[in-house]
Design a protein around this motif. Structure first.
Motif, PDB file in Angstrom:
ATOM      1  N   LEU A 107       0.837  -1.205   0.000  1.00 54.47           N
ATOM      2  CA  LEU A 107       0.000   0.000   0.000  1.00 54.47           C
ATOM      3  C   LEU A 107       0.873   1.257   0.000  1.00 54.47           C
ATOM      4  O   LEU A 107       0.572   2.238  -0.688  1.00 54.47           O
ATOM      5  CB  LEU A 107      -0.955  -0.002   1.205  1.00 54.47           C
ATOM      6  CG  LEU A 107      -1.909   1.186   1.288  1.00 54.47           C
ATOM      7  CD1 LEU A 107      -2.723   1.363   0.003  1.00 54.47           C
ATOM      8  CD2 LEU A 107      -2.852   1.052   2.488  1.00 54.47           C
ATOM      9  N   ALA A 108       1.973   1.213   0.760  1.00 51.51           N
ATOM     10  CA  ALA A 108       2.872   2.372   0.807  1.00 51.51           C
ATOM     11  C   ALA A 108       3.443   2.659  -0.578  1.00 51.51           C
ATOM     12  O   ALA A 108       3.492   3.816  -1.019  1.00 51.51           O
ATOM     13  CB  ALA A 108       3.995   2.134   1.812  1.00 51.51           C
ATOM     14  N   ALA A 109       3.862   1.596  -1.277  1.00 54.69           N
ATOM     15  CA  ALA A 109       4.441   1.785  -2.611  1.00 54.69           C
ATOM     16  C   ALA A 109       3.425   2.442  -3.537  1.00 54.69           C
ATOM     17  O   ALA A 109       3.758   3.317  -4.339  1.00 54.69           O
ATOM     18  CB  ALA A 109       4.894   0.440  -3.176  1.00 54.69           C
ATOM     19  N   LYS A 110       2.170   2.048  -3.412  1.00 48.82           N
ATOM     20  CA  LYS A 110       1.120   2.616  -4.273  1.00 48.82           C
ATOM     21  C   LYS A 110       0.890   4.093  -3.927  1.00 48.82           C
ATOM     22  O   LYS A 110       0.796   4.939  -4.826  1.00 48.82           O
ATOM     23  CB  LYS A 110      -0.182   1.810  -4.088  1.00 48.82           C
ATOM     24  CG  LYS A 110      -1.242   2.124  -5.104  1.00 48.82           C
ATOM     25  CD  LYS A 110      -0.836   1.659  -6.493  1.00 48.82           C
ATOM     26  CE  LYS A 110      -1.626   2.364  -7.565  1.00 48.82           C
ATOM     27  NZ  LYS A 110      -1.128   2.021  -8.916  1.00 48.82           N
ATOM     28  N   LEU A 111       0.833   4.401  -2.641  1.00 50.06           N
ATOM     29  CA  LEU A 111       0.604   5.797  -2.229  1.00 50.06           C
ATOM     30  C   LEU A 111       1.775   6.683  -2.640  1.00 50.06           C
ATOM     31  O   LEU A 111       1.588   7.839  -3.033  1.00 50.06           O
ATOM     32  CB  LEU A 111       0.363   5.873  -0.714  1.00 50.06           C
ATOM     33  CG  LEU A 111      -0.977   5.298  -0.240  1.00 50.06           C
ATOM     34  CD1 LEU A 111      -1.024   5.209   1.284  1.00 50.06           C
ATOM     35  CD2 LEU A 111      -2.153   6.143  -0.751  1.00 50.06           C
ATOM     36  N   VAL A 112       2.982   6.133  -2.562  1.00 49.41           N
ATOM     37  CA  VAL A 112       4.175   6.868  -2.988  1.00 49.41           C
ATOM     38  C   VAL A 112       4.095   7.141  -4.495  1.00 49.41           C
ATOM     39  O   VAL A 112       4.350   8.259  -4.963  1.00 49.41           O
ATOM     40  CB  VAL A 112       5.450   6.076  -2.623  1.00 49.41           C
ATOM     41  CG1 VAL A 112       6.669   6.558  -3.392  1.00 49.41           C
ATOM     42  CG2 VAL A 112       5.698   6.165  -1.112  1.00 49.41           C
TER      43      VAL A 112
END
Ligand SMILES: *Cc1c(COP(=O)(O)O)cnc(C)c1O
Length: 398
Positions: A83-88
């Protein structure tokens, strides 16, 4: 209306509740326990991004339930990374801290700002905040909030805030002139609870410049206006700027509690192990809800739908209400819409409910619409067909 209104003698009395209870939903429709159907133009206050009982979300969550609901931050949680990679990717920022709600994300942002200051040798860091802002109801976030009603009874407030009016760059310059203790500017791109008050793109660009020149963090609370609601992933992207710190929550999990604070380069390494944490934050169920919400939004082109349906709804409301005495204006972006009247209109909540429409009234005189991003044109037409005559009748009476 159901004859026997539900009551809650054992739940603490913190909300003025309407006399219904929702039992289930499908898409943009919900039903109460008496079987009455409603069109949901509120989406649980900008939470139900994908509406109710979404055909792609529910099986994914069921799958996650059978795998693991909660692990613990003693260990790696691969779904956090996903999820972090997507938000980044979507924000152009650097990394993410996960929590469980909007106020928690804002609390984390305020801690980031203070530590950013202390790391620079500023003993009493100050954060610029705004009139009419809403950032949550913890002691720190209610102190940052620009609404006396939210603060009353909870003094002493947390110190370290400088308050300025919206969209006034001179006021911001004046309030911070000659001060070397300012560390951040903290605001909502479009104020939600404050009455759907947008920051102008030009103002945002000026603030960005000031933050760069003076080494402040630009902290943008996108808890309500983010996650595609305005037709961009994050509302400030309309101004072509990037945030240094961006709290998220509401719509990110389509109803599963979740919060996140996204940090840009300038704020990415402020926290070290031991500086911040939360037991539930980043649990696999919430992470899966976030991952699937963003995936489905892309797959089903919901940003485009939010922009299209939002403009269509705003235009229809403007056309329907034009020339009505007591009507001030329609404003907002995408599916974050406010209809301001010249008189308090809290009574419209129950009247709309009786006619089968769920909405909200905020800042006393602003009817607020935050429907799920999956809304169809036929459903928008239905909102207009209920709401325009209702507001006209309301304004014509008394
Ligand atoms: C709702 C909201 C919050 C608070 O979120 P909670 O999850 O209720 O704590 C903070 N900021 C904004 C802009 C909000 O709309």
């Amino acid at each position: 209306m159901p004859s026997a209104a539900p009551t809650s003698p054992h739940v603490m009395n913190t909300y003025g509740r309407l006399p219904i209870a929702l039992s289930h939903g499908q898409g943009c429709r919900v039903w109460d326990t008496a079987g009455k159907e409603y069109l949901d133009a509120l989406g649980g206050i900008a939470v139900n991004t994908l509406g109710h009982n979404h055909a792609k979300l529910v099986p994914a969550l069921q799958d996650q339930l059978t795998k693991i609901i909660h692990s613990c931050n003693y260990y790696h949680v691969p779904l956090q990374e996903q999820l972090a990679a997507k938000l980044v990717q979507l924000s152009g920022m650097s990394n993410v801290f996960f929590c469980n709600s909007g106020l928690e994300a804002n609390e984390a942002a305020l801690k980031l700002a203070r530590k950013f200051g202390h790391d620079k040798g500023i003993a009493k860091p100050q954060v610029v905040v705004y009139e009419k802002a809403f950032h949550g109801r913890s002691i720190a976030t209610l102190s940052a909030t620009g609404n006396a009603k939210v603060q009353q009874g909870f003094e002493p407030l947390v110190e370290g805030f400088i308050r300025v009016p919206l969209n006034d760059i001179e006021a911001l310059q004046q309030a911070t002139q000659g001060r070397d203790d300012v560390v951040a500017v903290f605001f909502e791109t479009i104020q939600g609870e404050g009455g759907i008050n947008p920051m102008r793109a030009e103002y945002l660009q000026q603030v960005r410049k000031l933050c760069d020149e003076r080494d402040w963090l630009m902290m943008i609370d996108e808890v309500q206006c983010g996650i595609g609601r305005t037709g961009k992933w994050f509302a400030h992207q309309w101004a072509g700027i990037k945030a240094d710190v961006m709290p998220l929550a509401k719509g990110l999990g389509s109803g599963v509690p979740i919060g996140a604070v996204v940090a840009g380069e300038k704020a990415a390494s402020i926290f070290a192990p031991g500086n911040h944490g939360t037991t539930f934050g980043g649990n696999p169920l919430a992470m899966r809800a976030g991952v699937e919400t963003l995936r489905i939004m892309e797959e089903d082109k919901l940003l485009h739908n939010a922009a299209e349906m939002g403009s269509y709804l705003q235009e229809a409301l403007k056309a329907g209400l034009a020339g009505t005495a007591g009507f001030k204006e329609v404003r907002g972006q995408g599916l974050m819409i406010g209809i301001e009247l010249y008189k308090p209109c809290g009574a419209l909540l129950a009247q709309a409910m009786e006619r089968g429409l769920l909405l909200s009234v905020t800042a006393e005189r602003v009817v607020r619409l935050l429907p799920p991003l999956i809304i169809t044109q036929a459903e928008v037409d239905e909102i207009v067909a209920i709401l325009v005559p209702l507001i006209r009748e309301f304004l014509a009476a008394a």
